[in-house]
Scaffold this active site. Structure first.
Site, PDB file in Angstrom:
ATOM      1  N   ASP A  72      -7.441 -15.378  -0.014  1.00  0.00           N
ATOM      2  CA  ASP A  72      -7.720 -13.886  -0.349  1.00  0.00           C
ATOM      3  C   ASP A  72      -8.646 -13.606  -1.520  1.00  0.00           C
ATOM      4  O   ASP A  72      -8.204 -14.350  -2.627  1.00  0.00           O
ATOM      5  CB  ASP A  72      -6.511 -12.981  -0.304  1.00  0.00           C
ATOM      6  CG  ASP A  72      -6.811 -11.626   0.007  1.00  0.00           C
ATOM      7  OD1 ASP A  72      -7.938 -11.087  -0.146  1.00  0.00           O
ATOM      8  OD2 ASP A  72      -5.742 -10.936   0.556  1.00  0.00           O
TER       9      ASP A  72
ATOM     10  N   ASP B  35     -13.567  -7.230  -0.265  1.00  0.00           N
ATOM     11  CA  ASP B  35     -12.157  -7.678  -0.298  1.00  0.00           C
ATOM     12  C   ASP B  35     -11.987  -8.377   1.159  1.00  0.00           C
ATOM     13  O   ASP B  35     -12.181  -7.684   2.118  1.00  0.00           O
ATOM     14  CB  ASP B  35     -11.133  -6.694  -0.671  1.00  0.00           C
ATOM     15  CG  ASP B  35      -9.725  -7.264  -0.644  1.00  0.00           C
ATOM     16  OD1 ASP B  35      -9.506  -8.319  -0.491  1.00  0.00           O
ATOM     17  OD2 ASP B  35      -8.772  -6.462  -0.594  1.00  0.00           O
TER      18      ASP B  35
ATOM     19  N   HIS C 202      -6.701  -1.024   3.231  1.00  0.00           N
ATOM     20  CA  HIS C 202      -6.679  -0.035   2.275  1.00  0.00           C
ATOM     21  C   HIS C 202      -8.300   0.359   2.036  1.00  0.00           C
ATOM     22  O   HIS C 202      -8.916  -0.173   2.160  1.00  0.00           O
ATOM     23  CB  HIS C 202      -6.078  -0.431   0.906  1.00  0.00           C
ATOM     24  CG  HIS C 202      -6.510  -1.834   0.446  1.00  0.00           C
ATOM     25  ND1 HIS C 202      -7.764  -1.902  -0.252  1.00  0.00           N
ATOM     26  CD2 HIS C 202      -6.182  -3.088   0.944  1.00  0.00           C
ATOM     27  CE1 HIS C 202      -8.271  -3.404  -0.528  1.00  0.00           C
ATOM     28  NE2 HIS C 202      -7.258  -3.782   0.313  1.00  0.00           N
TER      29      HIS C 202
ATOM     30  N   HIS D 110      -7.803  -0.535  -4.445  1.00  0.00           N
ATOM     31  CA  HIS D 110      -6.490   0.036  -3.500  1.00  0.00           C
ATOM     32  C   HIS D 110      -6.841   1.467  -3.824  1.00  0.00           C
ATOM     33  O   HIS D 110      -6.035   2.101  -4.628  1.00  0.00           O
ATOM     34  CB  HIS D 110      -5.277  -0.395  -3.833  1.00  0.00           C
ATOM     35  CG  HIS D 110      -4.944  -1.909  -3.333  1.00  0.00           C
ATOM     36  ND1 HIS D 110      -4.562  -2.238  -2.152  1.00  0.00           N
ATOM     37  CD2 HIS D 110      -5.327  -3.114  -3.592  1.00  0.00           C
ATOM     38  CE1 HIS D 110      -4.696  -3.608  -1.872  1.00  0.00           C
ATOM     39  NE2 HIS D 110      -5.180  -4.082  -2.861  1.00  0.00           N
TER      40      HIS D 110
ATOM     41  N   GLU E 212      -6.805  -5.683   7.190  1.00  0.00           N
ATOM     42  CA  GLU E 212      -6.149  -7.034   6.794  1.00  0.00           C
ATOM     43  C   GLU E 212      -4.787  -7.112   7.878  1.00  0.00           C
ATOM     44  O   GLU E 212      -3.914  -7.115   7.266  1.00  0.00           O
ATOM     45  CB  GLU E 212      -5.944  -7.186   5.554  1.00  0.00           C
ATOM     46  CG  GLU E 212      -5.171  -6.112   4.489  1.00  0.00           C
ATOM     47  CD  GLU E 212      -5.078  -6.553   3.091  1.00  0.00           C
ATOM     48  OE1 GLU E 212      -5.046  -7.799   2.773  1.00  0.00           O
ATOM     49  OE2 GLU E 212      -5.436  -5.709   2.265  1.00  0.00           O
TER      50      GLU E 212
ATOM     51  N   GLU F  33      -8.879 -10.699   6.680  1.00  0.00           N
ATOM     52  CA  GLU F  33      -9.216  -9.318   6.214  1.00  0.00           C
ATOM     53  C   GLU F  33     -11.046  -9.494   6.133  1.00  0.00           C
ATOM     54  O   GLU F  33     -11.692 -10.463   5.835  1.00  0.00           O
ATOM     55  CB  GLU F  33      -8.795  -9.286   4.927  1.00  0.00           C
ATOM     56  CG  GLU F  33      -9.162  -7.985   4.123  1.00  0.00           C
ATOM     57  CD  GLU F  33      -8.510  -7.793   2.747  1.00  0.00           C
ATOM     58  OE1 GLU F  33      -7.860  -9.055   2.199  1.00  0.00           O
ATOM     59  OE2 GLU F  33      -8.456  -6.691   2.101  1.00  0.00           O
TER      60      GLU F  33
HETATM   61 CO    CO Z   1      -7.163  -6.248   0.689  1.00  0.00          CO
END
Ligand code: CO
Length: 288
Positions: free
Chosen positions: A81, A92, A152, A160, A185, A274
């Site tokens: 990640d 992200d 998010h 976030h 994700e 993601e």
């Molecule tokens: Co994330």
């Protein structure tokens, strides 16, 4: 998309490829994380958080520490990640690499769920409806989505940003609007589909600069305020040991939030993909 976000997107795409090519059995976790983080810097960005390397039943939030001993093995389904930050504009994303060679369907289920979710994104659609499609897709392969992990909303300097993008069906959820930025994700599990917090944490966020008496901790807080005001960080980045007393005191004093490692049932395996996207008038623009 503004120029900084466009640049972050370009870096994210290159680093995604790089992470795939460099992840090899036998490679130390710390070396792997640093290869990725250094690549981001080399391309003109900075890591938006420490690279998370989470194997098997670990869902998220494991980052290598200074004296890391873990290496990639042929027993691992590994989630990588990654976050890219250009002047606070964030991308992200995550990939899963199956080093076991036996978990293709588990890995593919998350990717298929993500692709379906992305194809449904447009203004007027509820995120909880799309969560239902993620859930159906994963369940059609005989696995479970992790119900208490969500995508998010993403804002400048805020990874976030409050609104969740669920991985299961939800009623009365956020209705997508043009200009929204979301990370989606899906997590697919061979276990019960529910994670808990372990006792271990080595990723932290600054949440308060309230005073602290101990001079060593105070000095550490000054460094964190200067370098990581908006960016989650880890002991490795500070060049200190994972159980550093100052870090622990800053958590106890309420200056730092610790992001504990998130785990599923022992023996289970989890995959995750993601991406980050911007909702447009007719659909979405995928950043990575
Ligand atoms: Co994330």
């Amino acid at each position: 998309m503004n120029e900084d976000h466009l640049k972050a997107s370009g870096i994210a795409k290159q680093v995604k490829q790089f992470a795939r090519e460099t992840g090899k059995i036998g490679l130390n976790f710390r070396e792997y994380a640093e290869l990725i983080e250094n690549k981001i810097k080399e391309l003109g960005g900075k890591p938006a958080f420490p690279v998370n390397l989470s194997e098997n039943e670990i869902a998220a939030h494991y980052t290598p520490h200074l004296n890391e001993e873990k290496t990639i093995t042929s027993e691992m389904v590994l989630k990588v990640d990654i976050g890219v930050d250009v002047n606070g504009w964030l991308v992200d994303y995550a990939i899963t690499i199956d080093f076991t060679g036996e978990n293709k369907e588990l890995v593919d289920a998350s990717l298929e769920a993500l692709e379906k979710a992305v194809s449904l994104v447009k203004p007027g659609v509820e995120v909880g409806f799309i969560g239902g499609i993620i859930q159906e897709t994963i369940e059609s392969h005989g696995f479970k989505p992790i119900e208490n992990l969500s995508g998010h909303a993403v804002e400048q300097n805020n990874l976030h940003a409050g609104i969740e993008f669920p991985n299961v069906k939800r009623e009365n959820s956020h209705v997508l609007a043009s200009g929204d930025v979301f990370a989606i994700e899906p997590f697919t599990s061979t276990g019960r589909g529910y994670i808990t917090e372990s006792d271990y944490a080595d990723i932290y966020s600054l949440i308060s600069d309230k005073p602290i008496r101990n001079p060593v901790s105070r000095k550490l807080l000054e460094v964190i305020k200067k370098d990581y005001e908006f960016t989650p960080f880890c002991s490795r980045w500070l060049g200190i040991e994972e159980y550093n007393i100052g870090l622990r005191e800053l958590v106890r004093n309420g200056n730092l939030e610790a992001h504990n490692v998130l785990v599923e049932e022992k023996g289970s395996r989890i995959s995750q993909f993601e991406t980050t996207l911007i909702v447009t008038d007719s659909g979405s623009e995928v950043l990575v």
